[in-house]
Scaffold this active site. Sequence first.
Site, PDB file in Angstrom:
ATOM      1  N   ASP A 100      -2.776   0.158   9.510  1.00  0.00           N
ATOM      2  CA  ASP A 100      -3.069  -0.646   8.315  1.00  0.00           C
ATOM      3  C   ASP A 100      -4.406  -0.210   7.714  1.00  0.00           C
ATOM      4  OD1 ASP A 100      -2.782  -3.129   6.548  1.00  0.00           O
ATOM      5  OD2 ASP A 100      -4.685  -3.505   7.554  1.00  0.00           O
TER       6      ASP A 100
ATOM      7  N   LYS B 214      -5.102   1.861   4.022  1.00  0.00           N
ATOM      8  CA  LYS B 214      -6.071   1.347   3.037  1.00  0.00           C
ATOM      9  C   LYS B 214      -7.094   2.426   2.683  1.00  0.00           C
ATOM     10  CE  LYS B 214      -5.452  -3.497   4.341  1.00  0.00           C
ATOM     11  NZ  LYS B 214      -5.795  -4.524   5.328  1.00  0.00           N
TER      12      LYS B 214
ATOM     13  N   GLY C  17      -7.439  -7.854   0.273  1.00  0.00           N
ATOM     14  CA  GLY C  17      -6.783  -9.000  -0.362  1.00  0.00           C
ATOM     15  C   GLY C  17      -7.006  -9.020  -1.854  1.00  0.00           C
TER      16      GLY C  17
ATOM     17  N   GLY D 231      -0.963 -15.684  11.087  1.00  0.00           N
ATOM     18  CA  GLY D 231      -0.288 -14.927  10.026  1.00  0.00           C
ATOM     19  C   GLY D 231      -1.099 -13.784   9.443  1.00  0.00           C
TER      20      GLY D 231
ATOM     21  N   LYS E 161       0.813  -1.217   0.000  1.00  0.00           N
ATOM     22  CA  LYS E 161       0.000   0.000   0.000  1.00  0.00           C
ATOM     23  C   LYS E 161       0.849   1.271   0.000  1.00  0.00           C
ATOM     24  CE  LYS E 161      -1.663  -2.323   3.503  1.00  0.00           C
ATOM     25  NZ  LYS E 161      -1.749  -3.759   3.252  1.00  0.00           N
TER      26      LYS E 161
HETATM   27  N1  HSE Z   1      -2.867  -7.146   8.694  1.00  0.00           N
HETATM   28  C1  HSE Z   1      -3.804  -7.034   7.617  1.00  0.00           C
HETATM   29  C2  HSE Z   1      -5.197  -7.231   8.159  1.00  0.00           C
HETATM   30  C3  HSE Z   1      -3.478  -8.034   6.543  1.00  0.00           C
HETATM   31  O1  HSE Z   1      -5.318  -7.657   9.306  1.00  0.00           O
HETATM   32  O2  HSE Z   1      -6.168  -6.931   7.469  1.00  0.00           O
HETATM   33  C4  HSE Z   1      -4.146  -7.731   5.225  1.00  0.00           C
HETATM   34  O3  HSE Z   1      -3.805  -6.462   4.714  1.00  0.00           O
END
Ligand code: HSE
Length: 345
Positions: A222, A226, A156, A208, A127
């Site tokens: 995060d 986005k 995703g 993960g 990003k």
């Molecule tokens: N860490 C991110 C989430 C992974 O939890 O959405 C996907 O971008």
Amino acid sequence: MEYKLALIGFGNVARSLAKLFLRKEEALKAQGITFSFTGISTGRHGFAVNPAGLDIRKALELVESGQSINSLTTYHSPITNSLDVINHSAADVMFENSPVNTQTGQPALDHIRAALNLGMHAITANKGPVVHGYRELTALAKSKGRQFKFESTVMGGAPIFSVFRQTFPLAELSSIMGIFNATTNIILSRMEEGESYEDAVKYCQSIGVAETDPTNDVDGWDAAIKVAALVTVLMDTPITPQQVNPTGIRGVTSEMIAQAKAEGKRYKLVCAAEKVDGKVTASVAPQLVDASSPLYGMMNSSTGITLRTDVILDYSITLSEKPGMKGGPVETAYGLFADFVTAAQ
Ligand code: HSE
């Protein structure tokens, strides 16, 4: 046509992408597309360049058993960094999947500039370069007759950017709203079931889904990057995650969640942006929602977005919860793969 591919970053997503290419080899051939991997740059397992095509199965095996891929290099001079890989791989397409840098977008920005300048398509799940270089990189790609694509950056591999850009001609996007971060949604869902915040964070790391540094998830960065990527591209208004100025979920306690549950409500980390008279406001913050909200039923790893336009009011896309999900690298890899196929076509 044969495409030579360079992978900058060879973590879970890039390795899933390599496996997807192998799995779809025949289907690609049917479209007239063949491929070879000519360069790989990893964070901890070295670098490999072979412009004639390197053994990708061997590269996967080496990295997945913790070994270096340096031995796969046939190039005559030393390859010691990602830019060396880009410069000497003779690739047609570069996939940029180095770790996200929300503050500057580097070094991904430099990788993409270098690849486009060499006449490669640049495709990324990162990003950083979208929010810190969208206009520049798009113009550079255009001037080189190549493409800069980034479908995997939000939700995703689920198509969002291409859905809006290709199927909403001349529509004006007035707002977006949704849940864009899976980690915080899983944490809030598990806390509602009685798990502690600390254990829920550990669970997200174990499957993960959390970022390398989970503070990027729990403090809202995060999600903010986005939102910034969507606003920058789809509202044609460059903003940074710093301008989104997110509030994360650390202030939401187990007691608050239990109290909300007793009232038929839930906390969600809500991402939103609105464009009014050409001015954009964007936010990421925990909000209480009740059953009347489309976000109420989005539990655990599910994410979703609602796009409001001047013509079609609310258009929603949801990625459902995946039981036992392992962080969804295959979905993210598919977004990169789909970008490749559309660029090739
Ligand atoms: N860490 C991110 C989430 C992974 O939890 O959405 C996907 O971008």
